[in-house]
Design a protein around this motif. Structure first.
Motif, mmCIF file in Angstrom:
data_model
loop_
_atom_site.group_PDB
_atom_site.id
_atom_site.type_symbol
_atom_site.label_atom_id
_atom_site.label_comp_id
_atom_site.label_asym_id
_atom_site.label_seq_id
_atom_site.Cartn_x
_atom_site.Cartn_y
_atom_site.Cartn_z
ATOM 1 N N PRO A 19 15.121 32.913 48.927
ATOM 2 C CA PRO A 19 16.270 32.485 47.654
ATOM 3 C C PRO A 19 15.904 31.143 47.167
ATOM 4 N N GLU A 20 15.604 30.148 48.075
ATOM 5 C CA GLU A 20 15.512 28.872 47.703
ATOM 6 C C GLU A 20 13.889 28.401 47.341
ATOM 7 N N GLY A 21 12.814 29.339 47.382
ATOM 8 C CA GLY A 21 11.791 29.368 46.762
ATOM 9 C C GLY A 21 11.493 29.595 45.399
ATOM 10 N N ASN A 22 10.656 29.003 44.746
ATOM 11 C CA ASN A 22 10.401 28.845 43.293
ATOM 12 C C ASN A 22 9.050 29.343 42.890
ATOM 13 N N PRO A 23 8.746 30.696 43.165
ATOM 14 C CA PRO A 23 7.176 30.880 43.050
ATOM 15 C C PRO A 23 6.591 30.859 41.660
ATOM 16 N N GLU A 24 5.561 30.473 41.535
ATOM 17 C CA GLU A 24 4.899 30.467 40.252
ATOM 18 C C GLU A 24 4.650 31.965 39.983
ATOM 19 N N LEU A 25 4.593 32.352 38.624
ATOM 20 C CA LEU A 25 3.972 33.628 37.980
ATOM 21 C C LEU A 25 2.604 34.202 38.728
ATOM 22 N N ARG A 26 1.952 33.033 38.773
ATOM 23 C CA ARG A 26 0.342 33.322 39.498
ATOM 24 C C ARG A 26 0.514 33.576 40.804
ATOM 25 N N THR A 27 1.365 33.324 41.532
ATOM 26 C CA THR A 27 1.562 33.423 42.934
ATOM 27 C C THR A 27 2.009 34.647 43.194
ATOM 28 N N HIS A 33 -1.279 41.793 43.496
ATOM 29 C CA HIS A 33 -2.619 42.390 43.081
ATOM 30 C C HIS A 33 -3.080 42.607 44.491
ATOM 31 N N ASN A 34 -3.095 42.093 45.514
ATOM 32 C CA ASN A 34 -3.479 42.050 46.662
ATOM 33 C C ASN A 34 -2.742 43.136 47.621
ATOM 34 N N LEU A 35 -1.658 43.633 46.845
ATOM 35 C CA LEU A 35 -0.829 45.027 47.681
ATOM 36 C C LEU A 35 -1.228 46.139 46.941
ATOM 37 N N GLY A 36 -2.162 45.669 45.916
ATOM 38 C CA GLY A 36 -2.645 47.159 44.996
ATOM 39 C C GLY A 36 -1.606 47.376 43.811
ATOM 40 N N TYR A 37 -0.912 46.519 43.510
ATOM 41 C CA TYR A 37 0.058 46.473 42.298
ATOM 42 C C TYR A 37 -0.208 45.443 41.169
ATOM 43 N N ARG A 38 0.440 45.649 39.981
ATOM 44 C CA ARG A 38 0.034 44.943 38.946
ATOM 45 C C ARG A 38 1.487 44.422 38.398
ATOM 46 N N LEU A 39 1.691 43.376 37.798
ATOM 47 C CA LEU A 39 3.108 43.002 36.919
ATOM 48 C C LEU A 39 2.616 43.531 35.477
ATOM 49 N N SER A 40 3.574 44.056 35.052
ATOM 50 C CA SER A 40 3.121 44.217 33.713
ATOM 51 C C SER A 40 4.665 43.914 32.844
#
Length: 50
Positions: A19-27, A33-40
């Motif tokens: 909850p405190e993290g702030n991931p970048e869209l790239r991350t 991607h490595n789990l076999g999904y893509r963001l759209s």
């Protein structure tokens, strides 16, 4: 599985996805991607009259 395929170690994954993290869209994209999904992005389906 995300850890092994993304090249990120467990502590970094927990920190990024906490909850405190702030991931970048790239991350997020890399993890998915490595789990076999893509963001759209898709348009919102609006009901008639809106």
């Amino acid at each position: 599985m995300a850890q092994a395929r993304s090249g990120l170690n467990r502590p970094n994954l927990y920190r990024i996805l906490s909850p405190e993290g702030n991931p970048e869209l790239r991350t997020i994209s890399l993890i998915l991607h490595n789990l076999g999904y893509r963001l759209s992005v898709q348009p919102i389906q609006r009901s008639p009259g809106n």
